[in-house]
Design a protein around this motif. Structure first.
Motif, PDB file in Angstrom:
ATOM      1  N   GLY A 223      39.416  80.152  43.282  1.00 46.96           N
ATOM      2  CA  GLY A 223      39.516  78.761  42.832  1.00 46.96           C
ATOM      3  C   GLY A 223      38.165  78.080  42.781  1.00 46.96           C
ATOM      4  O   GLY A 223      37.857  77.357  41.831  1.00 46.96           O
ATOM      5  N   ASN A 224      37.320  78.321  43.785  1.00 47.97           N
ATOM      6  CA  ASN A 224      35.976  77.729  43.788  1.00 47.97           C
ATOM      7  C   ASN A 224      35.137  78.254  42.630  1.00 47.97           C
ATOM      8  O   ASN A 224      34.367  77.505  42.014  1.00 47.97           O
ATOM      9  N   ILE A 228      33.313  76.169  39.430  1.00 54.02           N
ATOM     10  CA  ILE A 228      31.934  76.328  38.955  1.00 54.02           C
ATOM     11  C   ILE A 228      31.912  76.664  37.468  1.00 54.02           C
ATOM     12  O   ILE A 228      31.128  76.105  36.689  1.00 54.02           O
ATOM     13  N   ASP A 229      32.796  77.568  37.046  1.00 56.30           N
ATOM     14  CA  ASP A 229      32.841  77.960  35.634  1.00 56.30           C
ATOM     15  C   ASP A 229      33.250  76.790  34.748  1.00 56.30           C
ATOM     16  O   ASP A 229      32.727  76.621  33.636  1.00 56.30           O
ATOM     17  N   GLY A 230      34.192  75.959  35.236  1.00 56.88           N
ATOM     18  CA  GLY A 230      34.607  74.795  34.456  1.00 56.88           C
ATOM     19  C   GLY A 230      33.485  73.788  34.275  1.00 56.88           C
ATOM     20  O   GLY A 230      33.263  73.266  33.174  1.00 56.88           O
ATOM     21  N   ALA A 231      32.741  73.518  35.367  1.00 61.68           N
ATOM     22  CA  ALA A 231      31.602  72.596  35.272  1.00 61.68           C
ATOM     23  C   ALA A 231      30.519  73.170  34.370  1.00 61.68           C
ATOM     24  O   ALA A 231      29.902  72.447  33.575  1.00 61.68           O
ATOM     25  N   MET A 234      31.301  72.641  30.692  1.00 58.53           N
ATOM     26  CA  MET A 234      31.019  71.282  30.244  1.00 58.53           C
ATOM     27  C   MET A 234      29.528  71.084  29.981  1.00 58.53           C
ATOM     28  O   MET A 234      29.128  70.481  28.979  1.00 58.53           O
ATOM     29  N   LEU A 235      28.686  71.606  30.879  1.00 55.09           N
ATOM     30  CA  LEU A 235      27.235  71.457  30.712  1.00 55.09           C
ATOM     31  C   LEU A 235      26.751  72.186  29.466  1.00 55.09           C
ATOM     32  O   LEU A 235      25.907  71.673  28.714  1.00 55.09           O
ATOM     33  N   PHE A 236      27.271  73.386  29.219  1.00 55.62           N
ATOM     34  CA  PHE A 236      26.894  74.120  28.022  1.00 55.62           C
ATOM     35  C   PHE A 236      27.302  73.352  26.767  1.00 55.62           C
ATOM     36  O   PHE A 236      26.553  73.274  25.789  1.00 55.62           O
ATOM     37  N   LEU A 288      37.122  69.442  27.182  1.00 52.07           N
ATOM     38  CA  LEU A 288      36.322  70.045  26.112  1.00 52.07           C
ATOM     39  C   LEU A 288      36.840  69.603  24.741  1.00 52.07           C
ATOM     40  O   LEU A 288      36.059  69.389  23.803  1.00 52.07           O
ATOM     41  N   THR A 289      38.159  69.458  24.619  1.00 49.10           N
ATOM     42  CA  THR A 289      38.739  68.955  23.366  1.00 49.10           C
ATOM     43  C   THR A 289      38.277  67.529  23.095  1.00 49.10           C
ATOM     44  O   THR A 289      37.925  67.173  21.967  1.00 49.10           O
ATOM     45  N   ILE A 290      38.270  66.714  24.139  1.00 54.34           N
ATOM     46  CA  ILE A 290      37.841  65.313  24.000  1.00 54.34           C
ATOM     47  C   ILE A 290      36.369  65.246  23.597  1.00 54.34           C
ATOM     48  O   ILE A 290      35.979  64.428  22.754  1.00 54.34           O
ATOM     49  N   VAL A 291      35.540  66.095  24.199  1.00 55.82           N
ATOM     50  CA  VAL A 291      34.115  66.119  23.854  1.00 55.82           C
ATOM     51  C   VAL A 291      33.937  66.420  22.370  1.00 55.82           C
ATOM     52  O   VAL A 291      33.163  65.762  21.670  1.00 55.82           O
ATOM     53  N   GLY A 292      34.675  67.417  21.875  1.00 56.74           N
ATOM     54  CA  GLY A 292      34.577  67.749  20.456  1.00 56.74           C
ATOM     55  C   GLY A 292      35.091  66.637  19.556  1.00 56.74           C
ATOM     56  O   GLY A 292      34.486  66.335  18.522  1.00 56.74           O
TER      57      GLY A 292
END
Length: 461
Positions: A223-224, A228-231, A234-236, A288-292
């Motif tokens: 889970g941790n 990290i992968d989710g954050a 977003m940064l990428f 990620l959908t919202i960002v796009g």
């Protein structure tokens, strides 16, 4: 001769609307700052009082996922299963019907399988020899719900299940994935699944649960890593969008787009912190959908801003920018409104993870539309004035003796070397002129006079 009828179209935003976006920009930025502080404050409060900033789902906090099949004709509704899970004390549990599978329910709970090292060692010993198959390698991920067993020859799955169940590790064996030539058996423990199935039988009657289709557990370490992968995703996404806007438009536009997207992401996460809704991998997908979606709206606004600034370079940039925002207002409201109607339907008609996904999109569409109009463009104006001193709007590119043009004009646009104006500007100006005046040639082109170039204004230094 009667005058031809004039067709009128419905306008949500009347033409000629002049809403003061730019004049009151600092008020809107102040509102956004307050909302961001509320969002961050809600996360800090949750961390202090509840031990976690967000109500992390199984994907991030760890937990178990059980797929249960009821006996045919049991007539057990998903809502009844959810109520039973709450009654059993599974906090934050969810249950949804499995598509294309009758009488099956997918249950998610935050409880994980607790298996001691002694029991793992006993199960490994029981699996060493199954028929003619000899165990080559045994692996149990820490906090996981599966054993991975590698044999020298293909074992019988039922024999593996009997051997491990006798050692106290009840589960289901299936073919695993490995390198070519390797024989891997994936053994899924059903500890939590068996417990839930027993409780459902007690609640709805013996024999209600036909069998456990699958049971899996996500450990805290996994889970941790997913957090990290989710954050990182977003940064990428923000980094590549920054580069795209910088290349597509101008470096001065990019910070506004990134600030607006960061603002949108924080407010959506803040909404989950305030409502204590489950924050899962589906929520990251919604972010990620919202960002796009938001950057698409911002790009449309930026494109009109750039066009207006290039055409009306003699007017104050704040005035032309405000006019550009009003030009795109109708399109922005209609696009966001129609999308919002669909997402609202999903929210009210959906359930479980789908409903939380729709909730994130609802908040994201609203704040994304707001930021495109009230955040991104004011940031562009501030960067343009603070770091570029309005260069590219009222000043000219090119040294003395070279053809000049506005720096914010379209790259590659044809420019009249005598006036410094793009050919598109020249043609737009002459559309209303009379051919009889002699200012326009028969083929529709203007006879450009060799006028003296506009002098370059003195620099501030």
């Amino acid at each position: 001769m009667t005058e031809p009828s004039k067709q009128r179209f419905f306008e949500l935003i009347p033409s000629g609307t002049n809403f003061p976006f730019v004049a009151h920009r600092w008020r809107y930025i102040l509102v956004s700052l307050l909302l961001v502080l509320v969002s961050l404050g809600a996360m800090v409060y949750n961390a202090a009082t509840k031990g976690s900033a967000l109500n992390y789902g199984i994907d991030f906090a760890g937990g178990s996922q059980v797929r249960i099949a009821f006996r045919e004709g049991a007539d057990i509704d998903v809502a009844d299963v959810r109520a039973a899970l709450d009654e059993f004390g599974y906090e934050g549990a969810s249950a949804v019907a499995v598509p294309d599978a009758e009488d099956e329910v997918l249950i998610r709970v935050k409880d994980t399988i607790s298996i001691s090292e002694e029991k793992v060692a006993a199960c490994e010993a029981a699996a060493k020899q199954v028929g003619q198959a000899r165990l080559v390698e045994f692996h149990h991920p820490e906090g996981g719900s599966k054993f991975f067993l590698k044999y020298d020859t293909q074992p019988d799955f039922l024999a593996v299940e009997r051997a491990l169940s006798a050692a106290g590790c009840e589960g289901k064996a299936d073919r695993g994935f490995g390198r070519e030539g390797e024989i891997v058996v994936e053994y899924a423990l059903v500890g939590i699944g068996a417990k839930i199935a027993e409780q459902l039988d007690q609640k709805f009657g013996e024999g209600t649960v036909d069998h456990i289709v699958r049971s899996e557990t996500v450990g805290p370490k996994v889970g941790n890593q997913l957090k990290i992968d989710g954050a990182r995703s977003m940064l990428f996404a923000l980094g590549f969008i920054f580069l795209y806007v910088m290349v597509r438009f101008d470096l001065r536009f990019a910070p506004g787009g990134i600030v607006a997207l960061t603002h949108d992401a924080i407010l959506v996460v803040g909404a989950f912190a305030l409502t204590w809704k489950e924050f899962s991998l589906q929520t990251v997908a919604a972010l990620l959908t919202i960002v796009g979606y938001s950057i698409n709206d911002t790009i449309v606004v930026f494109d009109r801003v750039r066009e207006r600034v290039a055409l009306d370079r003699d007017a104050p940039i704040e005035e032309t920018t405000n006019r550009a925002l009003n030009d795109t207002l109708s399109r922005t409201v209609l696009t966001s409104g129609t999308t919002l109607i669909v997402v609202l339907a999903i929210y009210f008609l959906g359930s479980g993870a789908i409903r939380d996904f729709a909730f994130a999109l609802i908040v994201g569409i609203v704040v994304g539309t707001y930021s495109s109009l009230f955040i991104a463009t004011p940031i562009f104006l501030w960067v343009n004035r603070r770091f570029y001193r309005n260069r590219g709007h009222l000043e000219w590119a090119g040294d003395e003796g070279e053809a000049g043009r506005p720096l914010l004009a379209e790259e590659g646009a044809a420019v009249d070397e005598h006036t410094g104006r793009t050919i598109g500007e020249e043609r737009a100006e002459i559309r209303g002129e009379d051919l009889a005046s002699g200012a326009v040639t028969p083929d529709g082109r203007r006879r450009l006079s060799r006028r003296r170039r506009r002098p370059k204004p003195p620099s501030d230094s």
